[in-house]
Design a protein around this motif. Sequence first.
Motif, PDB file in Angstrom:
ATOM      1  N   HIS A   1      15.066  -8.429 -27.187  1.00 25.51           N
ATOM      2  CA  HIS A   1      14.148  -7.302 -27.034  1.00 25.51           C
ATOM      3  C   HIS A   1      14.311  -6.622 -25.680  1.00 25.51           C
ATOM      4  CE1 HIS A   1      11.850  -7.500 -30.741  1.00 25.51           C
ATOM      5  NE2 HIS A   1      11.792  -8.825 -30.634  1.00 25.51           N
ATOM      6  N   ASN A   2      14.617  -7.403 -24.639  1.00 27.05           N
ATOM      7  CA  ASN A   2      14.688  -6.863 -23.274  1.00 27.05           C
ATOM      8  C   ASN A   2      16.118  -6.630 -22.807  1.00 27.05           C
ATOM      9  OD1 ASN A   2      11.876  -7.107 -23.173  1.00 27.05           O
ATOM     10  ND2 ASN A   2      11.986  -9.193 -22.344  1.00 27.05           N
ATOM     11  N   SER A   3      17.053  -6.600 -23.749  1.00 32.40           N
ATOM     12  CA  SER A   3      18.458  -6.467 -23.356  1.00 32.40           C
ATOM     13  C   SER A   3      18.717  -5.156 -22.617  1.00 32.40           C
ATOM     14  CB  SER A   3      19.357  -6.547 -24.602  1.00 32.40           C
ATOM     15  OG  SER A   3      20.703  -6.345 -24.260  1.00 32.40           O
ATOM     16  N   PHE A   4      18.214  -4.050 -23.150  1.00 30.98           N
ATOM     17  CA  PHE A   4      18.473  -2.753 -22.533  1.00 30.98           C
ATOM     18  C   PHE A   4      17.838  -2.669 -21.150  1.00 30.98           C
ATOM     19  CE2 PHE A   4      17.040   1.674 -21.866  1.00 30.98           C
ATOM     20  CZ  PHE A   4      18.294   2.261 -21.725  1.00 30.98           C
ATOM     21  N   ARG A   5      16.613  -3.163 -21.013  1.00 33.70           N
ATOM     22  CA  ARG A   5      15.939  -3.114 -19.718  1.00 33.70           C
ATOM     23  C   ARG A   5      16.659  -3.974 -18.686  1.00 33.70           C
ATOM     24  NH1 ARG A   5       9.831  -5.015 -19.592  1.00 33.70           N
ATOM     25  NH2 ARG A   5      10.898  -7.001 -19.982  1.00 33.70           N
ATOM     26  N   GLN A   6      17.128  -5.144 -19.092  1.00 31.68           N
ATOM     27  CA  GLN A   6      17.845  -6.008 -18.168  1.00 31.68           C
ATOM     28  C   GLN A   6      19.147  -5.363 -17.698  1.00 31.68           C
ATOM     29  OE1 GLN A   6      18.392  -9.706 -20.208  1.00 31.68           O
ATOM     30  NE2 GLN A   6      16.240 -10.345 -19.985  1.00 31.68           N
ATOM     31  N   LYS A   7      19.880  -4.789 -18.626  1.00 34.16           N
ATOM     32  CA  LYS A   7      21.154  -4.157 -18.253  1.00 34.16           C
ATOM     33  C   LYS A   7      20.922  -2.949 -17.367  1.00 34.16           C
ATOM     34  CE  LYS A   7      24.023  -5.700 -22.114  1.00 34.16           C
ATOM     35  NZ  LYS A   7      23.154  -6.823 -22.437  1.00 34.16           N
TER      36      LYS A   7
ATOM     37  N   GLU B   1      33.064   1.605  -8.689  1.00 34.64           N
ATOM     38  CA  GLU B   1      31.676   1.381  -9.068  1.00 34.64           C
ATOM     39  C   GLU B   1      31.567   0.960 -10.534  1.00 34.64           C
ATOM     40  OE1 GLU B   1      28.860   1.498  -7.190  1.00 34.64           O
ATOM     41  OE2 GLU B   1      30.212   1.656  -5.484  1.00 34.64           O
ATOM     42  N   ALA B   2      32.362   1.589 -11.402  1.00 35.68           N
ATOM     43  CA  ALA B   2      32.328   1.221 -12.821  1.00 35.68           C
ATOM     44  C   ALA B   2      32.814  -0.207 -13.034  1.00 35.68           C
ATOM     45  CB  ALA B   2      33.185   2.204 -13.633  1.00 35.68           C
ATOM     46  N   ILE B   3      33.845  -0.616 -12.308  1.00 37.83           N
ATOM     47  CA  ILE B   3      34.354  -1.991 -12.435  1.00 37.83           C
ATOM     48  C   ILE B   3      33.305  -2.988 -11.957  1.00 37.83           C
ATOM     49  CG2 ILE B   3      36.092  -3.593 -11.574  1.00 37.83           C
ATOM     50  CD1 ILE B   3      38.061  -1.289 -11.542  1.00 37.83           C
ATOM     51  N   GLU B   4      32.628  -2.683 -10.849  1.00 36.12           N
ATOM     52  CA  GLU B   4      31.575  -3.584 -10.360  1.00 36.12           C
ATOM     53  C   GLU B   4      30.440  -3.709 -11.377  1.00 36.12           C
ATOM     54  OE1 GLU B   4      30.238  -2.341  -6.576  1.00 36.12           O
ATOM     55  OE2 GLU B   4      32.155  -2.686  -5.558  1.00 36.12           O
ATOM     56  N   VAL B   5      30.111  -2.615 -12.045  1.00 36.04           N
ATOM     57  CA  VAL B   5      29.060  -2.664 -13.067  1.00 36.04           C
ATOM     58  C   VAL B   5      29.485  -3.549 -14.226  1.00 36.04           C
ATOM     59  CG1 VAL B   5      27.877  -1.286 -14.813  1.00 36.04           C
ATOM     60  CG2 VAL B   5      27.987  -0.486 -12.464  1.00 36.04           C
ATOM     61  N   VAL B   6      30.732  -3.435 -14.660  1.00 37.18           N
ATOM     62  CA  VAL B   6      31.224  -4.261 -15.778  1.00 37.18           C
ATOM     63  C   VAL B   6      31.161  -5.736 -15.418  1.00 37.18           C
ATOM     64  CG1 VAL B   6      33.261  -4.827 -17.141  1.00 37.18           C
ATOM     65  CG2 VAL B   6      32.652  -2.438 -16.752  1.00 37.18           C
ATOM     66  N   TYR B   7      31.614  -6.094 -14.207  1.00 47.42           N
ATOM     67  CA  TYR B   7      31.577  -7.489 -13.785  1.00 47.42           C
ATOM     68  C   TYR B   7      30.135  -7.994 -13.659  1.00 47.42           C
ATOM     69  CZ  TYR B   7      36.567  -7.402 -12.745  1.00 47.42           C
ATOM     70  OH  TYR B   7      37.931  -7.334 -12.848  1.00 47.42           O
ATOM     71  N   ALA B   8      29.241  -7.168 -13.112  1.00 46.70           N
ATOM     72  CA  ALA B   8      27.845  -7.584 -12.960  1.00 46.70           C
ATOM     73  C   ALA B   8      27.183  -7.786 -14.315  1.00 46.70           C
ATOM     74  CB  ALA B   8      27.079  -6.539 -12.142  1.00 46.70           C
ATOM     75  N   LEU B   9      27.461  -6.920 -15.273  1.00 46.47           N
ATOM     76  CA  LEU B   9      26.880  -7.090 -16.607  1.00 46.47           C
ATOM     77  C   LEU B   9      27.432  -8.334 -17.298  1.00 46.47           C
ATOM     78  CD1 LEU B   9      26.853  -3.400 -17.885  1.00 46.47           C
ATOM     79  CD2 LEU B   9      24.896  -4.784 -17.191  1.00 46.47           C
ATOM     80  N   GLU B  10      28.705  -8.628 -17.089  1.00 46.34           N
ATOM     81  CA  GLU B  10      29.265  -9.857 -17.659  1.00 46.34           C
ATOM     82  C   GLU B  10      28.598 -11.094 -17.076  1.00 46.34           C
ATOM     83  OE1 GLU B  10      33.444  -9.697 -16.997  1.00 46.34           O
ATOM     84  OE2 GLU B  10      33.833  -8.533 -18.821  1.00 46.34           O
ATOM     85  N   ASP B  11      28.410 -11.128 -15.755  1.00 41.51           N
ATOM     86  CA  ASP B  11      27.742 -12.271 -15.127  1.00 41.51           C
ATOM     87  C   ASP B  11      26.303 -12.408 -15.624  1.00 41.51           C
ATOM     88  OD1 ASP B  11      30.045 -12.735 -13.721  1.00 41.51           O
ATOM     89  OD2 ASP B  11      29.372 -11.643 -11.924  1.00 41.51           O
ATOM     90  N   ASN B  12      25.598 -11.300 -15.738  1.00 38.61           N
ATOM     91  CA  ASN B  12      24.223 -11.346 -16.218  1.00 38.61           C
ATOM     92  C   ASN B  12      24.161 -11.825 -17.667  1.00 38.61           C
ATOM     93  OD1 ASN B  12      21.246 -10.422 -15.969  1.00 38.61           O
ATOM     94  ND2 ASN B  12      21.979  -9.325 -17.772  1.00 38.61           N
ATOM     95  N   SER B  13      25.107 -11.388 -18.481  1.00 40.06           N
ATOM     96  CA  SER B  13      25.115 -11.822 -19.883  1.00 40.06           C
ATOM     97  C   SER B  13      25.380 -13.317 -20.001  1.00 40.06           C
ATOM     98  CB  SER B  13      26.176 -11.031 -20.657  1.00 40.06           C
ATOM     99  OG  SER B  13      26.215 -11.432 -22.003  1.00 40.06           O
ATOM    100  N   ARG B  14      26.335 -13.822 -19.201  1.00 45.43           N
ATOM    101  CA  ARG B  14      26.600 -15.269 -19.250  1.00 45.43           C
ATOM    102  C   ARG B  14      25.403 -16.073 -18.757  1.00 45.43           C
ATOM    103  NH1 ARG B  14      31.935 -13.712 -17.506  1.00 45.43           N
ATOM    104  NH2 ARG B  14      31.270 -13.963 -15.334  1.00 45.43           N
ATOM    105  N   ARG B  15      24.744 -15.584 -17.735  1.00 46.50           N
ATOM    106  CA  ARG B  15      23.600 -16.316 -17.187  1.00 46.50           C
ATOM    107  C   ARG B  15      22.443 -16.342 -18.179  1.00 46.50           C
ATOM    108  NH1 ARG B  15      23.562 -13.828 -12.985  1.00 46.50           N
ATOM    109  NH2 ARG B  15      21.940 -12.268 -13.379  1.00 46.50           N
ATOM    110  N   THR B  16      22.146 -15.208 -18.813  1.00 47.92           N
ATOM    111  CA  THR B  16      21.051 -15.174 -19.784  1.00 47.92           C
ATOM    112  C   THR B  16      21.392 -15.976 -21.033  1.00 47.92           C
ATOM    113  OG1 THR B  16      21.936 -13.075 -20.607  1.00 47.92           O
ATOM    114  CG2 THR B  16      20.157 -12.973 -18.976  1.00 47.92           C
ATOM    115  N   ASP B  17      22.640 -15.999 -21.436  1.00 46.54           N
ATOM    116  CA  ASP B  17      23.034 -16.816 -22.588  1.00 46.54           C
ATOM    117  C   ASP B  17      22.850 -18.298 -22.300  1.00 46.54           C
ATOM    118  OD1 ASP B  17      23.637 -14.553 -23.988  1.00 46.54           O
ATOM    119  OD2 ASP B  17      25.796 -14.640 -23.598  1.00 46.54           O
TER     120      ASP B  17
END
Length: 310
Positions: free
Chosen positions: A114-120, A83-99
């Motif tokens: 401003h919305n970084s914490f809420r998005q994560k 579960e922790a590994i899936e969270v790390v991969y999902a956060l990486e994908d979300n960060s690349r997409r928002t960037d």
Amino acid sequence: RNVGPVVDALVACGRSVLLPTVALARVVLGFYRALPKDAILAQVGLVTCFAGGYYPTLFSSLQAAQHCGWDVMVAAIQDLTNEAIEVVYALEDNSRRTDKEGEGNPVMEKERCHNSFRQKTCVILATVDPMKINQAAGALYTTWLGVSSVLEKEYARVITLSLTMARFMEQLFCFVLAPPAYMCIAADYHQWVPVAIGWGCKGLAMNIAWRIQRLMTAATSAMAGGLMFARACLRMLAARGFRFFGLVREDDKRSSLDEVIGFLVAGLGFYTQFETQWRSGFSFTVPWPVCLISWPFDFAERWIQWQITK
């Protein structure tokens, strides 16, 4: 605004520490699963023989866990790790997409900060399986309850010894230290003197009791580990046809060679621990530079000791 960078740092830490650690653990586990059973027993025997006094409660916890739900505990740890590994991969994908979406747009870039914490948080809640985490956490807690109850009974004599020593030490230290303490502090705080002396005596007595217990554990674990190592090695030699003029036999009950080799190895293991700790006041601290890689086991040993004696 202030939580976002902290979350980013935690994600970066998980990406740089968790993923390599899990990969290394899987490689080591695959290597050990490919080894013969006697080869694993020989290695476990050596570790027990030469390090039993350093981690008495940790080794006892592992032995107790084998009878209190070892398979359930391992499965729970694997579920939490996945579960922790899936969270790390999902956060990486979300960060690349928002960037990519906010690239070249200062308004969206400011809004993303401003919305970084809420998005994560939304990504984490959408990625993890709460039922799996709940079941895994419950399994770990149940296993620990069984292990801790076994350890409390096994090391009850340490608690009894420490309380007995603390009672006599408190009488002596109150007679020696209380009068000077009363002279140095105001009368309004005199009631704290015997309490503080009692706390100090209990801490000192617990430290002495655990050092005595570790010395006893070093002796017993050296003998058990030495015999385990010798018998596993002799079984491997017998399986490959090495008899050494009939001294090596498949049935260790018909030969005394395993006891001879085992007690020689046990003597070496106990002497190594005793000689090393003689110079450090039997604190049983792992010598440098081994302590650079053994600090997680040191932390686990201290935590288990605190849990069963608090």
